[in-house]
Scaffold this motif. Sequence first.
Motif, PDB file in Angstrom:
ATOM      1  N   PRO A 197      51.566  73.860  72.687  1.00  0.00           N
ATOM      2  CA  PRO A 197      51.695  72.413  72.851  1.00  0.00           C
ATOM      3  C   PRO A 197      51.508  71.676  71.531  1.00  0.00           C
ATOM      4  O   PRO A 197      50.877  72.192  70.596  1.00  0.00           O
ATOM      5  N   GLY A 198      52.040  70.467  71.467  1.00  0.00           N
ATOM      6  CA  GLY A 198      51.866  69.645  70.284  1.00  0.00           C
ATOM      7  C   GLY A 198      50.519  68.950  70.265  1.00  0.00           C
ATOM      8  O   GLY A 198      49.694  69.102  71.177  1.00  0.00           O
ATOM      9  N   THR A 199      50.300  68.168  69.233  1.00  0.00           N
ATOM     10  CA  THR A 199      49.033  67.449  69.071  1.00  0.00           C
ATOM     11  C   THR A 199      49.294  65.948  69.032  1.00  0.00           C
ATOM     12  O   THR A 199      50.407  65.502  68.744  1.00  0.00           O
ATOM     13  N   ILE A 200      48.262  65.173  69.303  1.00  0.00           N
ATOM     14  CA  ILE A 200      48.322  63.714  69.182  1.00  0.00           C
ATOM     15  C   ILE A 200      47.428  63.284  68.027  1.00  0.00           C
ATOM     16  O   ILE A 200      46.250  63.637  67.970  1.00  0.00           O
ATOM     17  N   THR A 201      48.007  62.519  67.100  1.00  0.00           N
ATOM     18  CA  THR A 201      47.264  61.966  65.978  1.00  0.00           C
ATOM     19  C   THR A 201      47.350  60.452  66.044  1.00  0.00           C
ATOM     20  O   THR A 201      48.447  59.895  66.099  1.00  0.00           O
ATOM     21  N   GLU A 202      46.215  59.781  66.074  1.00  0.00           N
ATOM     22  CA  GLU A 202      46.218  58.320  66.118  1.00  0.00           C
ATOM     23  C   GLU A 202      46.182  57.764  64.701  1.00  0.00           C
ATOM     24  O   GLU A 202      45.419  58.230  63.850  1.00  0.00           O
ATOM     25  N   ARG A 203      47.040  56.767  64.450  1.00  0.00           N
ATOM     26  CA  ARG A 203      47.120  56.183  63.106  1.00  0.00           C
ATOM     27  C   ARG A 203      47.583  54.744  63.203  1.00  0.00           C
ATOM     28  O   ARG A 203      48.488  54.429  63.990  1.00  0.00           O
ATOM     29  N   ASP A 204      46.985  53.874  62.423  1.00  0.00           N
ATOM     30  CA  ASP A 204      47.379  52.463  62.377  1.00  0.00           C
ATOM     31  C   ASP A 204      48.279  52.226  61.161  1.00  0.00           C
ATOM     32  O   ASP A 204      47.949  52.646  60.048  1.00  0.00           O
ATOM     33  N   PHE A 205      49.417  51.562  61.386  1.00  0.00           N
ATOM     34  CA  PHE A 205      50.410  51.364  60.329  1.00  0.00           C
ATOM     35  C   PHE A 205      50.550  49.911  59.891  1.00  0.00           C
ATOM     36  O   PHE A 205      51.427  49.606  59.087  1.00  0.00           O
ATOM     37  N   LEU A 206      49.730  49.013  60.415  1.00  0.00           N
ATOM     38  CA  LEU A 206      49.957  47.598  60.191  1.00  0.00           C
ATOM     39  C   LEU A 206      49.955  47.233  58.704  1.00  0.00           C
ATOM     40  O   LEU A 206      50.845  46.514  58.224  1.00  0.00           O
ATOM     41  N   THR A 207      48.978  47.717  57.956  1.00  0.00           N
ATOM     42  CA  THR A 207      48.890  47.388  56.530  1.00  0.00           C
ATOM     43  C   THR A 207      50.092  47.926  55.775  1.00  0.00           C
ATOM     44  O   THR A 207      50.665  47.235  54.911  1.00  0.00           O
ATOM     45  N   ASP A 208      50.501  49.148  56.083  1.00  0.00           N
ATOM     46  CA  ASP A 208      51.652  49.749  55.407  1.00  0.00           C
ATOM     47  C   ASP A 208      52.947  48.998  55.755  1.00  0.00           C
ATOM     48  O   ASP A 208      53.809  48.796  54.894  1.00  0.00           O
ATOM     49  N   TYR A 209      53.083  48.617  57.010  1.00  0.00           N
ATOM     50  CA  TYR A 209      54.247  47.845  57.463  1.00  0.00           C
ATOM     51  C   TYR A 209      54.335  46.518  56.707  1.00  0.00           C
ATOM     52  O   TYR A 209      55.404  46.141  56.192  1.00  0.00           O
ATOM     53  N   ALA A 210      53.210  45.807  56.616  1.00  0.00           N
ATOM     54  CA  ALA A 210      53.195  44.522  55.917  1.00  0.00           C
ATOM     55  C   ALA A 210      53.543  44.700  54.448  1.00  0.00           C
ATOM     56  O   ALA A 210      54.321  43.916  53.876  1.00  0.00           O
ATOM     57  N   ALA A 211      52.980  45.733  53.838  1.00  0.00           N
ATOM     58  CA  ALA A 211      53.257  45.977  52.419  1.00  0.00           C
ATOM     59  C   ALA A 211      54.734  46.290  52.198  1.00  0.00           C
ATOM     60  O   ALA A 211      55.332  45.850  51.201  1.00  0.00           O
ATOM     61  N   HIS A 212      55.330  47.031  53.117  1.00  0.00           N
ATOM     62  CA  HIS A 212      56.747  47.365  52.983  1.00  0.00           C
ATOM     63  C   HIS A 212      57.610  46.109  53.061  1.00  0.00           C
ATOM     64  O   HIS A 212      58.522  45.920  52.243  1.00  0.00           O
ATOM     65  N   LEU A 213      57.335  45.240  54.020  1.00  0.00           N
ATOM     66  CA  LEU A 213      58.113  44.005  54.145  1.00  0.00           C
ATOM     67  C   LEU A 213      58.007  43.174  52.869  1.00  0.00           C
ATOM     68  O   LEU A 213      58.991  42.560  52.428  1.00  0.00           O
ATOM     69  N   ARG A 214      56.854  43.168  52.264  1.00  0.00           N
ATOM     70  CA  ARG A 214      56.649  42.345  51.084  1.00  0.00           C
ATOM     71  C   ARG A 214      57.339  42.924  49.853  1.00  0.00           C
ATOM     72  O   ARG A 214      57.514  42.228  48.852  1.00  0.00           O
ATOM     73  N   THR A 215      57.744  44.184  49.919  1.00  0.00           N
ATOM     74  CA  THR A 215      58.590  44.726  48.846  1.00  0.00           C
ATOM     75  C   THR A 215      60.036  44.277  49.002  1.00  0.00           C
ATOM     76  O   THR A 215      60.815  44.330  48.042  1.00  0.00           O
ATOM     77  N   LEU A 216      60.425  43.837  50.202  1.00  0.00           N
ATOM     78  CA  LEU A 216      61.805  43.454  50.473  1.00  0.00           C
ATOM     79  C   LEU A 216      62.067  41.968  50.234  1.00  0.00           C
ATOM     80  O   LEU A 216      63.198  41.579  49.951  1.00  0.00           O
ATOM     81  N   VAL A 217      61.039  41.139  50.388  1.00  0.00           N
ATOM     82  CA  VAL A 217      61.155  39.697  50.133  1.00  0.00           C
ATOM     83  C   VAL A 217      59.938  39.264  49.326  1.00  0.00           C
ATOM     84  O   VAL A 217      58.801  39.400  49.783  1.00  0.00           O
ATOM     85  N   ASP A 218      60.180  38.729  48.138  1.00  0.00           N
ATOM     86  CA  ASP A 218      59.085  38.307  47.263  1.00  0.00           C
ATOM     87  C   ASP A 218      58.723  36.855  47.562  1.00  0.00           C
ATOM     88  O   ASP A 218      59.503  35.941  47.298  1.00  0.00           O
ATOM     89  N   LEU A 219      57.540  36.651  48.110  1.00  0.00           N
ATOM     90  CA  LEU A 219      57.053  35.308  48.411  1.00  0.00           C
ATOM     91  C   LEU A 219      55.965  34.849  47.447  1.00  0.00           C
ATOM     92  O   LEU A 219      55.427  33.756  47.598  1.00  0.00           O
ATOM     93  N   SER A 220      55.672  35.658  46.452  1.00  0.00           N
ATOM     94  CA  SER A 220      54.517  35.362  45.601  1.00  0.00           C
ATOM     95  C   SER A 220      54.715  34.109  44.750  1.00  0.00           C
ATOM     96  O   SER A 220      53.754  33.412  44.437  1.00  0.00           O
TER      97      SER A 220
END
Length: 454
Positions: free
Chosen positions: A149-172
């Motif tokens: 059987p496979g395994t379940i790994t819990e992980r939060d991606f919110l910070t990485d998701y936000a950082a990725h979006l900010r590489t696509l549109v510069d609001l600084s």
Amino acid sequence: MPDLASIVKAYDIRGTVPDQFDAAAAAALGTGFADLVRAEGATKIAVAHDMRDTGPELARAFAEAATRAGLDVVLAGLCSTDELYYVSGILDIPGAMFTASHNPARYNGIKTCLAGARPISLDTGLAAMRDRAQAILDQREEPTTADVPGTITERDFLTDYAAHLRTLVDLSGIRPLTVAVDAGNGMGGHTVPTVFEGLPVTVVPMYFELDGTFPNHEANPLEPANLVDLQKKVVEAGADIGLAFDGDADRCFVIDENGDPVSPSAITALVATRELARDPGATIIYNLITSRAVPEIVAENGGTAVRSRVGHSFIKAEMARTNAIFGGEHSAHYYFRDFWFADTGMLAAMHTLAALGQSDRPLSELARAYERYVASGEINSTVTDAAAKQDQVAAHFATEELDRLDGLTVTFADGAWLNLRASNTEPLLRLNVEAPTPERMEGLRDEVLAIVRG
């Protein structure tokens, strides 16, 4: 026993809990999804859920069934739908997002994708997934059980998701903006604070508390009544702009500083202009009930505009076929090549903030350049024979330019057009009319409705 045929739609799954959709159904669908993606070589999937109370149980049942079938599962927890697409894209694995978008609290469902956030429709896997799951629920077939059987790994991606979006549109570097945001007690309340953190943006939050019962209003900004609170707040707070997200935060509606809605067609044209400045000559996708201003503005900015049927499966297919840089729909779904051709309301909102923040004009003036015509909005009529009514309208306008790409579209020499499309799920005809003046739009609208409702 749940009848999955009633909840598996053209490109997602949606039903009431627990009578149409329960943990047993979620587990059976987890097996069906695992079988589908394992046949394509997948060994791992991502699973996430929105703020609905039933989400964690259903997502866990789905994930555990997938592990029994031999897949490893990344359990991403609370996500917006476009955050799940990010996870699927960045890890290059299939994904399942438990959400019913803007539907009432008693609903839940699943939006699925293949690796790289590639969409799945009835024709490309949902039907097979449904049929396998139904056979398990009916005890005609056994769930898949792997030797290991496979395994379940819990992980939060919110910070990485936000950082990725900010590489696509510069609001600084934008001027400081005050932004009223109505999250509708949906996932925008989870994602907006992290995405906007540290930017020159002051957020005026509305209904950021995650609550799948939607105590303030439905999380469906397509309905004008659900925008009223935000419109008032923008004016009261002296905000530069208002943003309204739907329940799973993959759609975003925009309000100007006067409290007036900015049409999704105008946002499509605005973002298209920005993307064409970055990639001259690129292709932009628009659906056939988007304002004709969109293809005009795309052409004026050196791009190629490609017309599509209504619906995200058609938009995404055209995006992939043409390698389009961007696509927009009247329903405020916005699609980006740099986001795995998937839709993300947050990225469209960031483009709008960047355009506003780089301008010294208010949003109402900025948007005016992209709004050239008067639209009726979508008008529904109950009919017994949609095809016959479309034929009557076609006969009435037989001397005009007609096409049947999606329903019936009639185009007139003065720039006016109308489209009549049948609902896939109800006995309705949906009418959209656009014209150069309010009088022309209203006259054409009434002329068509007299035939449809005759």
